[in-house]
Design a protein around this motif. Structure first.
Motif, PDB file in Angstrom:
ATOM      1  N   MET A 239      29.458  50.335  36.971  1.00  0.00           N
ATOM      2  CA  MET A 239      29.919  51.557  37.599  1.00  0.00           C
ATOM      3  C   MET A 239      31.169  52.033  36.851  1.00  0.00           C
ATOM      4  N   ALA A 240      31.560  53.283  37.138  1.00  0.00           N
ATOM      5  CA  ALA A 240      32.820  53.770  36.540  1.00  0.00           C
ATOM      6  C   ALA A 240      33.972  52.907  37.021  1.00  0.00           C
ATOM      7  N   TRP A 241      34.979  52.786  36.138  1.00  0.00           N
ATOM      8  CA  TRP A 241      36.111  51.916  36.500  1.00  0.00           C
ATOM      9  C   TRP A 241      36.869  52.429  37.715  1.00  0.00           C
ATOM     10  N   ASN A 242      36.855  53.713  37.893  1.00  0.00           N
ATOM     11  CA  ASN A 242      37.582  54.279  39.029  1.00  0.00           C
ATOM     12  C   ASN A 242      36.679  54.449  40.260  1.00  0.00           C
ATOM     13  N   PHE A 243      35.501  53.744  40.246  1.00  0.00           N
ATOM     14  CA  PHE A 243      34.587  53.799  41.400  1.00  0.00           C
ATOM     15  C   PHE A 243      35.345  53.340  42.632  1.00  0.00           C
ATOM     16  N   SER A 244      35.247  54.143  43.692  1.00  0.00           N
ATOM     17  CA  SER A 244      36.049  53.898  44.892  1.00  0.00           C
ATOM     18  C   SER A 244      35.386  52.884  45.813  1.00  0.00           C
ATOM     19  N   LEU A 245      36.167  51.901  46.238  1.00  0.00           N
ATOM     20  CA  LEU A 245      35.740  50.898  47.218  1.00  0.00           C
ATOM     21  C   LEU A 245      36.404  51.202  48.544  1.00  0.00           C
ATOM     22  N   THR A 246      35.916  50.554  49.596  1.00  0.00           N
ATOM     23  CA  THR A 246      36.509  50.744  50.921  1.00  0.00           C
ATOM     24  C   THR A 246      37.946  50.266  50.885  1.00  0.00           C
ATOM     25  N   ASP A 247      38.840  51.053  51.553  1.00  0.00           N
ATOM     26  CA  ASP A 247      40.272  50.768  51.465  1.00  0.00           C
ATOM     27  C   ASP A 247      40.687  49.468  52.153  1.00  0.00           C
ATOM     28  N   GLN A 248      39.993  49.093  53.238  1.00  0.00           N
ATOM     29  CA  GLN A 248      40.450  47.957  54.026  1.00  0.00           C
ATOM     30  C   GLN A 248      40.513  46.689  53.179  1.00  0.00           C
ATOM     31  N   ALA A 249      41.623  45.995  53.356  1.00  0.00           N
ATOM     32  CA  ALA A 249      41.818  44.752  52.614  1.00  0.00           C
ATOM     33  C   ALA A 249      40.749  43.742  52.959  1.00  0.00           C
TER      34      ALA A 249
ATOM     35  N   GLU B  69      30.787  44.367  34.116  1.00  0.00           N
ATOM     36  CA  GLU B  69      30.453  45.193  35.261  1.00  0.00           C
ATOM     37  C   GLU B  69      31.412  44.991  36.419  1.00  0.00           C
ATOM     38  N   SER B  70      32.217  43.942  36.357  1.00  0.00           N
ATOM     39  CA  SER B  70      33.175  43.666  37.438  1.00  0.00           C
ATOM     40  C   SER B  70      34.463  44.470  37.305  1.00  0.00           C
ATOM     41  N   LEU B  71      34.599  45.210  36.204  1.00  0.00           N
ATOM     42  CA  LEU B  71      35.832  45.969  35.978  1.00  0.00           C
ATOM     43  C   LEU B  71      35.915  47.142  36.946  1.00  0.00           C
ATOM     44  N   ASN B  72      36.969  47.111  37.765  1.00  0.00           N
ATOM     45  CA  ASN B  72      37.186  48.170  38.745  1.00  0.00           C
ATOM     46  C   ASN B  72      38.669  48.237  39.054  1.00  0.00           C
ATOM     47  N   PHE B  73      39.236  49.475  38.965  1.00  0.00           N
ATOM     48  CA  PHE B  73      40.676  49.635  39.168  1.00  0.00           C
ATOM     49  C   PHE B  73      41.116  49.092  40.527  1.00  0.00           C
ATOM     50  N   GLU B  74      40.360  49.463  41.607  1.00  0.00           N
ATOM     51  CA  GLU B  74      40.799  49.113  42.963  1.00  0.00           C
ATOM     52  C   GLU B  74      40.664  47.621  43.208  1.00  0.00           C
ATOM     53  N   LEU B  75      39.577  47.039  42.716  1.00  0.00           N
ATOM     54  CA  LEU B  75      39.392  45.604  42.923  1.00  0.00           C
ATOM     55  C   LEU B  75      40.468  44.815  42.200  1.00  0.00           C
ATOM     56  N   LEU B  76      40.767  45.213  40.923  1.00  0.00           N
ATOM     57  CA  LEU B  76      41.811  44.506  40.173  1.00  0.00           C
ATOM     58  C   LEU B  76      43.159  44.693  40.846  1.00  0.00           C
ATOM     59  N   GLU B  77      43.427  45.882  41.363  1.00  0.00           N
ATOM     60  CA  GLU B  77      44.697  46.122  42.043  1.00  0.00           C
ATOM     61  C   GLU B  77      44.842  45.189  43.244  1.00  0.00           C
ATOM     62  N   TYR B  78      43.712  45.037  44.021  1.00  0.00           N
ATOM     63  CA  TYR B  78      43.755  44.146  45.186  1.00  0.00           C
ATOM     64  C   TYR B  78      44.038  42.724  44.747  1.00  0.00           C
TER      65      TYR B  78
ATOM     66  N   ILE C  26      42.696  32.914  42.919  1.00  0.00           N
ATOM     67  CA  ILE C  26      43.105  34.183  42.316  1.00  0.00           C
ATOM     68  C   ILE C  26      43.533  33.974  40.869  1.00  0.00           C
ATOM     69  N   GLN C  27      44.276  32.931  40.624  1.00  0.00           N
ATOM     70  CA  GLN C  27      44.734  32.660  39.256  1.00  0.00           C
ATOM     71  C   GLN C  27      43.549  32.424  38.325  1.00  0.00           C
ATOM     72  N   GLU C  28      42.550  31.696  38.855  1.00  0.00           N
ATOM     73  CA  GLU C  28      41.367  31.427  38.043  1.00  0.00           C
ATOM     74  C   GLU C  28      40.609  32.721  37.770  1.00  0.00           C
ATOM     75  N   ILE C  29      40.512  33.575  38.847  1.00  0.00           N
ATOM     76  CA  ILE C  29      39.827  34.859  38.677  1.00  0.00           C
ATOM     77  C   ILE C  29      40.516  35.691  37.583  1.00  0.00           C
ATOM     78  N   LEU C  30      41.852  35.799  37.675  1.00  0.00           N
ATOM     79  CA  LEU C  30      42.596  36.602  36.690  1.00  0.00           C
ATOM     80  C   LEU C  30      42.446  36.040  35.282  1.00  0.00           C
ATOM     81  N   ASP C  31      42.480  34.747  35.186  1.00  0.00           N
ATOM     82  CA  ASP C  31      42.340  34.122  33.876  1.00  0.00           C
ATOM     83  C   ASP C  31      40.988  34.476  33.265  1.00  0.00           C
ATOM     84  N   ILE C  32      39.906  34.331  34.091  1.00  0.00           N
ATOM     85  CA  ILE C  32      38.559  34.634  33.594  1.00  0.00           C
ATOM     86  C   ILE C  32      38.434  36.126  33.299  1.00  0.00           C
ATOM     87  N   HIS C  33      38.977  36.919  34.211  1.00  0.00           N
ATOM     88  CA  HIS C  33      38.857  38.362  34.072  1.00  0.00           C
ATOM     89  C   HIS C  33      39.512  38.869  32.785  1.00  0.00           C
ATOM     90  N   PHE C  34      40.733  38.403  32.499  1.00  0.00           N
ATOM     91  CA  PHE C  34      41.437  38.869  31.284  1.00  0.00           C
ATOM     92  C   PHE C  34      40.817  38.309  30.012  1.00  0.00           C
TER      93      PHE C  34
END
Length: 684
Positions: free
Chosen positions: A40-50, A69-78, A88-96
């Motif tokens: 999806m587009a990186w700026n694809f909007s997800l539901t706001d609720q945490a 395909e997991s790249l998403n501005f809102e998800l990464l921001e969360y 979370i640390q493992e996720i960020l490590d894999i993601h980057f």
């Protein structure tokens, strides 16, 4: 219910619209895109609720974050803003790692621009922690706009403290600095000066290629200027002068740049361009942006070319652009700059500049120096007192010697230099000096009289021997007086000198004559001797061979010479008799009237020079010389005479003049036959 058609497979999605904490359709679509590998587009909007985002994370496998395909501005921001955990640390490590692997640097840049300041800071810190090499990829890429990278750079400088910033790799820092230096947008992204910004940018120490101080934040303008974070070039210097010092004249800035800066009370700009690291670069840029025309004042010129950190090539470029022609080499600290000043005619060809350049070139007249003094635009001059003040004795001797023997120096300049140096060639021994130079050396008495000098003239400059000696007549006379031996060559030379001495003082002419007289007598025939010199020679060095000439020319000589001639005639009566010397009319008359002269001598010289006596005066003259019988001839007598030279000469002349008809030898005597008439005397 599904089988009965009351609901379909989309019913669960429908229910989510009524439950806030449930996954919505768009959230499920995002999750499905990862499974289906349809990003999806990186700026694809997800539901706001945490809670929803948390559920999304719960439904994702940790290795889903290794997929693009997991790249998403809102998800990464969360993920960035949630509390840290090992997961979370493992996720960020894999993601980057994934972002690095698949070169998704654009995602990082756009995410940064998408986020708020808080999230931007979190993103930068996360990248620094998990995969800081991503920054290197961004700064080395050409796929981003100046504005995008400028904003990211400003974030790095503002959001990281000095300790964090220090962990960035040197290569990344280098790439970041290169970008900032060349960016036209970076300085416009600045909003406020923070401690982090000051600390970090100081660590980078940028050098901006272009800074328009009037268009950027004043705080950053001061920061850049004070810290010298700008490249030395015309635009930057011009902008500094305009913004901070109100100097807006472009022509002045362009052509008189250094003088302007030197004369500013505020020395910040001067200190920068004169720094050890920058001054050579400044000079190079100055010569370019000045378009080859620099009108700095003399004080500034000397200051710049005397800066030890200016290279010789750049110093020459600067010198070549100068609009002056009156530099003083004495005020130039480095002799390496002399050739450029001379070559480009930025100094006058005066004595001190000539001498300084000469000494800097290992005491030689180089082609460049000769061309310099030959150039009409160099305003050649050579002041004697200044030259003497500049050189010590040894230097003067060396300079004179190198000058005197140099045929390449133009005669005009050669003459002036030679004239104004108090030195001489003590003993000339070198051949090959041109005729023009030899004449100049002679004219100004720059060659001393010595045996060696005279011999060199004889061997190599023979046509100038007499001119050399006559110009140095006083010294030559002293030299001859000191000589112990003389050969024929010398005597011929001395005689020639005397013959050409008409322009010398008479006393020197006499001295030369005296020197020759001690060795041989001097003829005064056929020469240009003055009356006084002839008189002197007759008195002290008479040449016997001249006796006939002086007796013959007595009448035409001035009285002083006549006096000396008469003395010589009296002295050399016997020689006159022996050589049958002919006497002039006046001289004969004087001798015949001289009561101190022997009568027989008078009778003889009369007989030999009788043609010089008027016929009508002969009778009385015969009587006065006790030639009574000869006088009777004029009374028509026919006397006889003893046979001797006197009588023979007289009778031959009288016969020739028809005073007597003839003479015959009778009984060993001359018999006169006088049948003519006595000549009538002319009325007086």
């Amino acid at each position: 219910m599904v089988r009965n058609g009351y609901i379909n497979e989309g019913y669960p999605d429908y229910l989510t619209y009524f439950y806030d904490n449930s996954l919505r359709l768009r959230d499920k679509n995002f999750l499905r895109s990862i499974t289906d590998e349809k990003a999806m587009a990186w700026n694809f909007s997800l539901t706001d609720q945490a809670s929803v985002k948390e559920e999304i994370l719960d439904r994702m496998d940790i290795f889903d974050f290794a997929r693009v395909e997991s790249l998403n501005f809102e998800l990464l921001e969360y993920i960035l803003v949630t509390r840290e955990s090992d997961t979370i640390q493992e996720i960020l490590d894999i993601h980057f790692r994934m972002i690095k692997k698949y070169e998704q640097n654009l995602f990082i840049v756009e995410a940064f621009l998408h986020y708020s300041k808080i999230t931007q800071k979190k993103l930068i810190e996360a990248i620094l922690k998990y995969n800081s090499i991503l920054f290197e990829g961004i700064f080395s890429s050409k796929n981003f706009s100046d504005e995008q990278v400028s904003k990211l750079s400003m974030g790095l400088l503002n959001y990281l403290d000095s300790n964090q910033f220090a962990t960035i790799s040197p290569r990344t820092i280098s790439l970041m600095k290169k970008f900032i230096n060349n960016s036209t947008q970076f300085l416009f992204e600045f909003t406020e000066v923070t401690d982090n910004f000051i600390s970090n940018i100081t660590r980078i120490s940028p050098c901006f290629k272009m800074v328009d101080y009037s268009k950027i934040n004043e705080d950053i303008a001061e920061l850049v200027f004070n810290n010298k974070w700008y490249e030395i070039n015309f635009n930057n210097i011009s902008n500094v002068l305009s913004h901070f010092f109100m100097e807006n004249n472009k022509d002045t800035i362009k052509h008189k740049n250094y003088s302007i800066i030197v004369n500013l009370e505020d020395k910040r700009l001067l200190n920068y361009i004169e720094s050890e690291e920058e001054v050579d670069n400044y000079v190079l840029h100055y010569t370019v942006f000045s378009d080859g025309k620099i009108t700095d004042d003399l004080m500034s010129i000397y200051r710049l070319i005397n800066n030890k950190n200016v290279s010789v090539p750049n110093s020459e470029k600067y010198i070549s652009c100068l609009e002056v022609n009156n530099l003083d080499l004495g005020k130039v600290s480095y002799a390496e700059d002399y050739p450029a000043i001379i070559k480009h005619r930025k100094a006058k060809a005066n004595e001190t500049n000539i001498l300084r350049y000469f000494s800097s070139q290992e005491n030689e007249w180089t082609n460049e120096l000769i061309e310099f003094i030959s150039d009409e635009n160099s305003a050649f001059s050579f002041d004697k007192s200044k030259a003497k003040e500049y050189m010590d004795k040894e230097e003067a001797e060396n300079f004179f010697s190198k000058t005197a023997y140099n045929n390449d120096i133009p005669n005009k300049q050669y003459r002036i230099i030679i004239e104004n140096i108090d030195q001489i060639i003590t003993s000339l021994e070198q051949e090959g000096i041109s005729d023009e130079k030899i004449e100049i050396l002679i004219e100004y008495k720059k060659i001393d009289i010595s045996d060696l000098s005279i011999q060199t003239f004889r061997d190599s400059y023979s046509k100038y021997v007499l001119k050399f000696i006559l110009k140095n007549s006083t010294e030559y006379i002293e030299h001859v007086r000191s000589m112990k031996e003389y050969d024929n060559t010398f005597l011929r030379e001395l005689k020639s000198v005397l013959l050409e001495s008409e322009n010398l003082p008479i006393e020197q002419q006499k001295e030369l004559a005296d020197l020759l007289i001690t060795r041989e007598n001097i003829s005064i025939q056929n020469n240009r001797f003055s009356e006084e010199l002839k008189t002197h020679i007759l008195a002290f060095g008479f040449d016997d061979d001249d006796l006939g000439w002086i007796c013959k020319t007595y009448d035409s000589q001035p009285e002083p010479i006549q006096i000396e001639i008469y003395k010589l005639v009296i002295k050399h009566q016997q020689l006159i008799v022996n050589q049958s010397v002919k006497l002039s009319t006046v001289l004969l008359k004087r001798l015949l009237n001289d009561t101190d002269i022997d009568l027989n001598f008078k009778q003889l010289i009369l007989s030999r020079n009788i043609e010089n006596v008027e016929i009508e005066k002969l009778c009385d003259l015969f009587k006065s010389l006790d030639l009574i019988e000869h006088a009777t001839i004029f009374n028509r007598k026919e006397p006889t005479f003893e046979k001797n030279e006197i009588n023979e000469n007289i009778l031959e002349y009288l016969s020739k003049k028809h005073i007597i008809s003839s003479k015959k030898e009778v009984d060993g005597r001359y018999k006169v036959y006088n049948r003519g008439k006595r000549p009538t005397k002319k009325k007086s």
